[in-house]
Design an enzyme around this catalytic site. Structure first.
Site, mmCIF file in Angstrom:
data_model
loop_
_atom_site.group_PDB
_atom_site.id
_atom_site.type_symbol
_atom_site.label_atom_id
_atom_site.label_comp_id
_atom_site.label_asym_id
_atom_site.label_seq_id
_atom_site.Cartn_x
_atom_site.Cartn_y
_atom_site.Cartn_z
ATOM 1 N N HIS A 130 20.472 -4.640 6.125
ATOM 2 C CA HIS A 130 20.887 -5.158 7.438
ATOM 3 C C HIS A 130 20.634 -6.656 7.517
ATOM 4 C CE1 HIS A 130 16.600 -4.442 8.196
ATOM 5 N NE2 HIS A 130 16.666 -5.025 9.387
ATOM 6 N N HIS A 182 18.883 -8.805 9.374
ATOM 7 C CA HIS A 182 17.689 -9.546 9.810
ATOM 8 C C HIS A 182 17.148 -10.457 8.714
ATOM 9 C CE1 HIS A 182 16.766 -6.628 13.354
ATOM 10 N NE2 HIS A 182 17.584 -7.606 13.703
ATOM 11 N N ASP A 194 14.299 -11.257 7.685
ATOM 12 C CA ASP A 194 13.218 -10.808 6.800
ATOM 13 C C ASP A 194 13.697 -9.803 5.759
ATOM 14 O OD1 ASP A 194 13.459 -9.063 9.121
ATOM 15 O OD2 ASP A 194 11.653 -8.031 8.412
ATOM 16 N N HIS A 195 15.013 -9.587 5.696
ATOM 17 C CA HIS A 195 15.594 -8.736 4.646
ATOM 18 C C HIS A 195 16.603 -9.485 3.784
ATOM 19 C CE1 HIS A 195 13.779 -5.000 6.296
ATOM 20 N NE2 HIS A 195 13.700 -5.812 7.341
ATOM 21 N N HIS A 202 18.481 0.354 14.819
ATOM 22 C CA HIS A 202 17.704 -0.892 14.782
ATOM 23 C C HIS A 202 18.662 -2.065 14.920
ATOM 24 C CE1 HIS A 202 14.605 -3.695 13.402
ATOM 25 N NE2 HIS A 202 15.361 -4.054 12.381
ATOM 26 N N ASP A 206 14.680 -0.539 7.986
ATOM 27 C CA ASP A 206 14.140 -0.452 9.341
ATOM 28 C C ASP A 206 14.813 0.653 10.163
ATOM 29 O OD1 ASP A 206 12.767 -2.596 8.341
ATOM 30 O OD2 ASP A 206 13.591 -4.072 9.729
ATOM 31 N N HIS A 240 8.805 -1.868 5.772
ATOM 32 C CA HIS A 240 7.609 -2.566 6.267
ATOM 33 C C HIS A 240 6.351 -1.726 6.118
ATOM 34 C CE1 HIS A 240 9.535 -5.998 8.405
ATOM 35 N NE2 HIS A 240 10.550 -5.158 8.531
#
Ligand code: ZN
Ligand code: FE
Length: 261
Positions: free
Chosen positions: A62, A64, A66-67, A120, A139, A177
């Site tokens: 996805h 975001h 942080d990915h 999410h 996530d 995570h």
């Protein structure tokens, strides 16, 4: 290799940033290696060096940051094919292969199936590798939890989690995570009498005290302990004062409580 039972891929878990995980999935026969999500270049490049592996694919779950933020630094050294959701092509890094629910492709001899697991985010996908009995959920389904609903609805997330819960019990759930310990503190408030949950929490506390990861986890254990997979459970419903309520409504209540926890 077609016609032969493929060896399972070797899966390596890579801690990134403060609490993210990326994964490598390596096929020893072909030498192909997939990276699932790219939170941060340095630890991923290091893991590839340590193994002596070269990336063939990067599978993005996805959009975001942080990915995906480590991707450009990784591609400089490993010019791999980047795979991601067609629905999110406009906000993902440049994709070589755009996929939708039901698509499949191969890493070495391993078939990779694409599942839409929106909730999410809308456009979040999971990658399921049936021969290796592993699913990369980021996530969506997480260890003892699920992702916060930034874009989707509770019904969307519940449908996504139900899809994942229908995979074989021995499936390895590779999520995005290390949130398990805080998820556990919440889980016990909605499912306080669940002996499997109590046992798991003891395991989590021991693992974290020893500095060990609690990800990946096994789907059967998620089904027995993760409250977000247990909205139909009579004990949870009774504890929430929702006996006989629609599981969709119970799920929404659990998700709402977690948001306020
Ligand atoms: Zn995310
Ligand atoms: Fe994340």
């Amino acid at each position: 290799m077609k016609g032969q039972k493929a060896m399972p891929l070797e899966i390596v878990t890579i801690p990134c940033l403060s609490d993210n995980y990326a994964f490598l999935a390596h096929d020893a026969t072909s030498g192909q290696t997939a990276l699932i999500d790219a939170p941060e270049a340095a630890p991923i490049l290091q893991a590839l060096d340590d193994k002596g592996w070269t990336l063939s694919h990067v599978l993005l779950t996805h959009h975001h940051w942080d990915h995906v933020d480590g991707l450009s630094g990784i591609l400089e050294k490993h010019p791999a094919q980047v795979v991601g959701a067609a629905a999110d092509a406009h906000r993902l890094p440049s994709l070589d292969l755009q996929v939708v629910e039901g698509d499949s492709f191969e890493i070495g001899g391993e078939q990779v199936q694409v599942l839409d697991v929106s909730g999410h985010t809308v456009g979040h996908v999971a990658y399921y590798m049936p021969q290796s009995a592993a699913v990369f959920t980021a996530d969506s389904l997480m260890a003892l939890g699920c992702g916060r609903l930034f874009e989707g609805t509770p019904d969307q997330m519940r449908a996504s989690l139900s899809k994942l819960a229908a995979l074989p019990d021995d499936t390895l759930v590779c999520s995005g995570h290390e949130y398990t310990q805080s998820n556990a503190k919440f889980a016990i408030t909605v499912d306080p009498d669940n002996p499997d949950l109590k046992a798991r929490i003891a395991d989590i506390e021991r693992a974290r005290a020893a500095g060990e990861a609690t990800v990946p986890s096994i789907l059967a254990l998620e089904k027995a302990t993760n409250p977000f997979l247990r909205a139909a459970d009579p004990a949870i419903q009774a504890h929430l004062g929702m006996t006989g309520a629609r599981p969709e409504a119970v799920f929404a209540e659990i998700r709402g409580r977690k948001d306020r926890f």
